[in-house]
Write a protein that holds these residues in place. Structure first.
Motif, PDB file in Angstrom:
ATOM      1  N   THR A  51       0.811  -1.218   0.000  1.00 42.81           N
ATOM      2  CA  THR A  51       0.000   0.000   0.000  1.00 42.81           C
ATOM      3  C   THR A  51       0.846   1.271   0.000  1.00 42.81           C
ATOM      4  N   TYR A  82      -7.703  -8.331  -1.530  1.00 41.92           N
ATOM      5  CA  TYR A  82      -7.067  -8.483  -0.218  1.00 41.92           C
ATOM      6  C   TYR A  82      -7.263  -9.878   0.368  1.00 41.92           C
ATOM      7  N   TRP A 121       2.522  -9.175   7.886  1.00 42.00           N
ATOM      8  CA  TRP A 121       1.458  -9.956   7.254  1.00 42.00           C
ATOM      9  C   TRP A 121       1.166 -11.176   8.125  1.00 42.00           C
ATOM     10  N   ASN A 149       2.733  -1.495   9.986  1.00 44.84           N
ATOM     11  CA  ASN A 149       1.738  -2.507  10.341  1.00 44.84           C
ATOM     12  C   ASN A 149       0.373  -1.858  10.566  1.00 44.84           C
ATOM     13  N   ALA A 150      -0.631  -2.680  10.725  1.00 48.32           N
ATOM     14  CA  ALA A 150      -2.000  -2.181  10.871  1.00 48.32           C
ATOM     15  C   ALA A 150      -2.362  -1.835  12.308  1.00 48.32           C
ATOM     16  N   LYS A 177       2.764   2.464  12.668  1.00 47.25           N
ATOM     17  CA  LYS A 177       1.454   2.083  12.152  1.00 47.25           C
ATOM     18  C   LYS A 177       1.237   2.691  10.772  1.00 47.25           C
ATOM     19  N   GLY A 179      -1.260   1.682   7.029  1.00 54.40           N
ATOM     20  CA  GLY A 179      -2.661   1.552   6.644  1.00 54.40           C
ATOM     21  C   GLY A 179      -3.284   0.285   7.210  1.00 54.40           C
ATOM     22  N   ILE A 180      -4.590   0.136   6.979  1.00 51.62           N
ATOM     23  CA  ILE A 180      -5.311  -1.067   7.385  1.00 51.62           C
ATOM     24  C   ILE A 180      -6.076  -1.520   6.150  1.00 51.62           C
ATOM     25  N   GLU A 181      -5.412  -2.302   5.317  1.00 47.87           N
ATOM     26  CA  GLU A 181      -6.012  -2.686   4.034  1.00 47.87           C
ATOM     27  C   GLU A 181      -7.323  -3.443   4.225  1.00 47.87           C
ATOM     28  N   ARG A 182      -7.403  -4.213   5.256  1.00 49.19           N
ATOM     29  CA  ARG A 182      -8.625  -4.973   5.547  1.00 49.19           C
ATOM     30  C   ARG A 182      -9.850  -4.063   5.643  1.00 49.19           C
ATOM     31  N   ASP A 183      -9.626  -2.855   6.175  1.00 48.10           N
ATOM     32  CA  ASP A 183     -10.715  -1.887   6.354  1.00 48.10           C
ATOM     33  C   ASP A 183     -10.768  -0.841   5.241  1.00 48.10           C
TER      34      ASP A 183
END
Length: 212
Positions: A51, A82, A121, A149-150, A177, A179-183
Motif C-alpha cells: 500500500t 485483499y 502480514w 503494520n495495521a 502504524k 494503513g489497514i487494508e482490511r478496512d
C-alpha cells in the motif's frame, strides 16, 4: 531629498544582506544535520510494500542517509483482492513456500549496510522478504529492519530477520502504524502523519548511526 533617498537605499541594502546571511545560515545548519545522520558506508535499502506505506518510510531513510533503494517484486504478483492475498500468504507460511523474486540485485557484496523494510502480514515476516533473505548472502553485513503494520505490531517478523541473518550484525529496528487494508485504509503517510513519521525516522537513525 537626495540624502534621504541615499539613506533609504543603504538601509534597504543592509536589510537584504542580513536576510541573505540568515538564509545561508539556515541552509548550512540543515546541511550539517543531514551529515550528522548520514553514513559513509555503502548502503542498500530493500523494501516490500503493498500500500506504499513501507515505501514511504524507505524513501525517508534514503533522504536522511542516502543509499540505493530497491523494491522487492515477485515474478507472479499477489492478487489485487485483499482476501485472496491473505489466503495465499497463509498457505505459503504453512508450507514454507518462498515465492520467486523478479527483483535482481547485482554485486550485493559491495554493500556494508542493508535496511530491510516490510509490512506485517499475519503477524509474520512476509514470504517475499523471506525469499530475499534466503536468496542473498548478508553475512558480515549490518542488517537493519523497518516495518509498517495495521496497529498490531511487528509480530515475529524481526525475530525471523534475526534467524535468517545469523551471521549478520542486526541493529535496532523501526516500526510504525501504516494503513489497514482490511478496512480499506490504504496509504496514510501524508499530512501530519508524514511529518511525525519523518521526525521519528530521523531520531531512530540518529540513535543507531554510531553502530552502523
Amino acid at each position: 531629498m537626495k540624502k534621504t533617498t541615499n539613506t533609504m537605499m543603504m538601509m534597504m541594502m543592509m536589510a537584504f544582506c542580513l536576510l541573505s546571511s540568515c538564509s545561508n545560515a539556515q541552509e548550512t545548519t540543515a546541511s550539517v544535520e543531514v551529515k550528522q545522520i548520514g553514513t559513509d558506508k555503502k548502503t542498500l535499502i530493500v523494501y516490500l510494500s503493498r500500500t506504499n506505506n513501507t515505501k514511504a518510510v524507505a524513501e525517508m531513510i534514503q533522504h536522511n542517509i542516502g543509499g540505493d533503494l530497491v523494491v522487492i517484486e515477485l515474478k507472479k504478483p499477489y492478487p489485487e483482492d485483499y482476501k485472496e492475498t491473505v489466503e495465499q500468504v497463509s498457505k505459503e507460511n504453512e508450507t514454507g513456500y518462498l515465492p520467486p523474486l523478479k527483483t535482481k540485485i547485482d554485486n550485493i557484496e559491495k554493500y556494508d549496510v542493508v535496511f530491510v523494510g516490510f509490512p506485517t502480514w499475519g503477524m509474520q515476516l512476509p514470504p517475499p522478504m523471506k525469499s530475499f533473505l534466503n536468496q542473498y548472502n548478508l553475512s558480515g553485513k549490518t542488517v537493519i529492519p523497518f516495518n509498517t503494520n495495521a496497529g498490531y505490531g511487528i509480530g515475529s517478523s524481526f525475530q525471523t530477520v534475526n534467524k535468517l541473518c545469523k551471521k549478520s550484525k542486526i541493529l535496532e529496528g523501526f516500526s510504525v502504524k501504516g494503513g489497514i487494508e482490511r478496512d480499506g485504509i490504504l496509504f496514510v503517510m501524508h499530512g501530519e502523519k508524514k511529518v511525525q513519521v519523518q521526525q521519528d525516522v530521523k531520531k531512530w537513525l540518529s540513535k543507531i548511526k554510531s553502530k552502523m
